[in-house]
Design a protein around this motif. Sequence first.
Motif, PDB file in Angstrom:
ATOM      1  N   ARG A 146      43.387  70.736  86.754  1.00 19.39           N
ATOM      2  CA  ARG A 146      42.663  70.770  88.160  1.00 19.39           C
ATOM      3  C   ARG A 146      41.203  69.762  88.409  1.00 19.39           C
ATOM      4  O   ARG A 146      41.389  69.271  89.438  1.00 19.39           O
ATOM      5  CB  ARG A 146      42.117  71.993  88.440  1.00 19.39           C
ATOM      6  CG  ARG A 146      41.390  72.634  89.965  1.00 19.39           C
ATOM      7  CD  ARG A 146      40.969  73.765  89.489  1.00 19.39           C
ATOM      8  NE  ARG A 146      39.963  74.469  88.736  1.00 19.39           N
ATOM      9  CZ  ARG A 146      38.675  74.163  89.130  1.00 19.39           C
ATOM     10  NH1 ARG A 146      38.107  73.730  89.934  1.00 19.39           N
ATOM     11  NH2 ARG A 146      37.811  74.170  88.188  1.00 19.39           N
ATOM     12  N   ALA A 158      40.022  66.609  90.803  1.00 17.46           N
ATOM     13  CA  ALA A 158      38.771  66.678  91.149  1.00 17.46           C
ATOM     14  C   ALA A 158      36.962  65.398  91.060  1.00 17.46           C
ATOM     15  O   ALA A 158      36.519  65.110  91.698  1.00 17.46           O
ATOM     16  CB  ALA A 158      37.612  67.832  90.923  1.00 17.46           C
ATOM     17  N   GLN A 175      30.490  66.896  96.466  1.00 16.00           N
ATOM     18  CA  GLN A 175      31.667  67.831  96.727  1.00 16.00           C
ATOM     19  C   GLN A 175      32.093  68.831  95.742  1.00 16.00           C
ATOM     20  O   GLN A 175      33.240  69.423  95.059  1.00 16.00           O
ATOM     21  CB  GLN A 175      31.955  67.466  98.396  1.00 16.00           C
ATOM     22  CG  GLN A 175      33.251  68.524  98.947  1.00 16.00           C
ATOM     23  CD  GLN A 175      32.715  69.797  99.460  1.00 16.00           C
ATOM     24  OE1 GLN A 175      31.931  70.171  99.175  1.00 16.00           O
ATOM     25  NE2 GLN A 175      33.862  71.167  99.202  1.00 16.00           N
ATOM     26  N   ALA A 176      33.487  67.074  95.068  1.00 20.85           N
ATOM     27  CA  ALA A 176      34.451  66.926  94.603  1.00 20.85           C
ATOM     28  C   ALA A 176      33.487  67.528  93.142  1.00 20.85           C
ATOM     29  O   ALA A 176      34.772  68.518  92.543  1.00 20.85           O
ATOM     30  CB  ALA A 176      34.719  66.012  93.522  1.00 20.85           C
ATOM     31  N   GLU A 189      33.622  71.534  92.944  1.00 19.51           N
ATOM     32  CA  GLU A 189      34.853  72.052  93.016  1.00 19.51           C
ATOM     33  C   GLU A 189      34.875  72.597  91.236  1.00 19.51           C
ATOM     34  O   GLU A 189      35.197  73.792  91.680  1.00 19.51           O
ATOM     35  CB  GLU A 189      35.818  71.189  93.502  1.00 19.51           C
ATOM     36  CG  GLU A 189      36.111  71.459  94.729  1.00 19.51           C
ATOM     37  CD  GLU A 189      37.053  71.169  95.442  1.00 19.51           C
ATOM     38  OE1 GLU A 189      37.796  70.936  94.401  1.00 19.51           O
ATOM     39  OE2 GLU A 189      37.420  70.777  96.112  1.00 19.51           O
ATOM     40  N   GLY A 228      32.800  75.712  90.730  1.00 15.74           N
ATOM     41  CA  GLY A 228      33.385  76.926  91.688  1.00 15.74           C
ATOM     42  C   GLY A 228      31.986  76.976  92.730  1.00 15.74           C
ATOM     43  O   GLY A 228      32.257  77.428  93.649  1.00 15.74           O
ATOM     44  N   ALA A 237      34.227  75.295  95.510  1.00 10.87           N
ATOM     45  CA  ALA A 237      35.889  75.307  95.475  1.00 10.87           C
ATOM     46  C   ALA A 237      36.104  76.413  96.783  1.00 10.87           C
ATOM     47  O   ALA A 237      35.918  77.130  97.112  1.00 10.87           O
ATOM     48  CB  ALA A 237      36.470  76.157  94.181  1.00 10.87           C
ATOM     49  N   VAL A 239      42.365  78.087  95.922  1.00  8.39           N
ATOM     50  CA  VAL A 239      42.307  76.808  94.163  1.00  8.39           C
ATOM     51  C   VAL A 239      41.255  78.032  94.019  1.00  8.39           C
ATOM     52  O   VAL A 239      41.708  77.605  92.415  1.00  8.39           O
ATOM     53  CB  VAL A 239      40.999  76.152  94.453  1.00  8.39           C
ATOM     54  CG1 VAL A 239      40.267  75.354  93.098  1.00  8.39           C
ATOM     55  CG2 VAL A 239      41.315  74.638  95.636  1.00  8.39           C
TER      56      VAL A 239
END
Length: 457
Positions: free
Chosen positions: A394, A398, A431-432, A435, A438, A441, A445
């Motif tokens: 994950r 990202a 933004q990535a 994520e 959190g 996120a 997710v």
Amino acid sequence: MLGSTITAIATPPGSGGIGIIRISGPQALSVLQQIFRPGRPNCRFTPRHLYLGHATTPDGEEIDQVMAVYMPAPHSYTGEDVAEIQCHGGYVVCQEVLAAALAAGASPAEPGEFTSRAFINGKMSLDQAEAVIDIIEAKSSEALKISARQLSGSLSRDITNTADALLDLLAQLEVAVDYPEETDEAALADSTHTAISNALDNVRRLLAQARSGRYYREGVLTAIIGPPNAGKSTLLNALLERERSIVTPIAGTTRDTVEEYYLLNGLPLRLVDTAGIRDTDDPVERFGVERSRQALADADLILLLLDGSRPLDAFWRDLLLAHRHRPLLVILNKSDLPVDAATTAELAALCPDAPLLTLSARTGGGMEELRRAVWDKLLLNASGESLSGLINDRQKAALLAAEDALIAADQHFELFFDAGLLSIDVQTAWQALAEISGRAAAEDVIDRVFQRFCLGK
Ligand code: GDP
């Protein structure tokens, strides 16, 4: 549902010294008071003090002699009021204390709900919560050490610093879009370029750690392949320093794959001793051969073991040619016997860049060189010491999304300076990254992260 009081058994099922029943939520103290009778009267439950007494049903029926502790919000694992009861570690006794907590008004916790509440209450970031799973599932003390570092916030800090720098840049770009006449474009272009390339460096540094993260978490799938009787089982046993695979002089003895963990400087290797990969009519052996082919296809590292005292046959020459661009070590076994010079010369010609290892799995000669060669072959540019955490799929996805956006920003920058256009790329990269911790996120997710937890954690 946040606001409710939840409970679960936090220790694994089965018999043990102690079992822990955990209660979290606004009613934690009230639930504890209904099912815990302290040894001394007038117990005031001083926070984080351990009290000896008895667990009872809410009707006062005694269950077990226990210890209890109360940890009021916000200084607890979940950030809520938490109570824990330590009873004797048996299945029935834990279930009865749990039933008492439920009867006193708590509701059953979902798997991972304590940790998800800790995340929601800001006690930890999403990657720190993931570190909790990695700690529970650690396969070596090195993996545990890295996950513990991640839980203490090393990865979060790395990511947050990079994300914050992008946020600063975003603010500057937006000001330039809104107030172009007050912007010193040359200075802004300068700082934009620096910020983008710093962020790209940081993201790539973390991406370079992702492979090590997977290795430490899941183990390095290492397939030992080679003709029957080359000495694969003997090599596995020599590495593990005990008898695991059956060693016989009859070809095809290892009919199925044998899998074992081996720790190389704290790095777990999943060693798979394959059945000889060859054509066979025996249906049982064919099944083993199929599994071996799968292990070969999936392997992170291939140890091709050949009998150095025999000529190389065409099947293994072709297989070597087909896989020589993968992480592969060619090992000539049985160095205690006279070596077949033609085989050595042919192998050296086939893989001029690969070091040819010779060893004797039987006597142990050359094993240290093999261990060193495995470590070098895996190209672990980052040792456990320098990893910020065990980056998972994950987090890697990202990071890749952030890298893409930063590359796009860099390309746009090279064409011409347009603050509006750049701010879109920078926003995507931020933004990535957000994520991962959190901060930004999506709910599904977050749900997926906590689905991996066990009950009571
Ligand atoms: P596998 O079929 O590749 O798993 O081979 P095994 O490990 O079962 O070994 C086949 C035979 O080779 C056995 O008799 C082993 O004792 C022998 N052998 C394995 N390694 C060595 C070695 O380094 N030197 C010698 N001389 N014999 C070995």
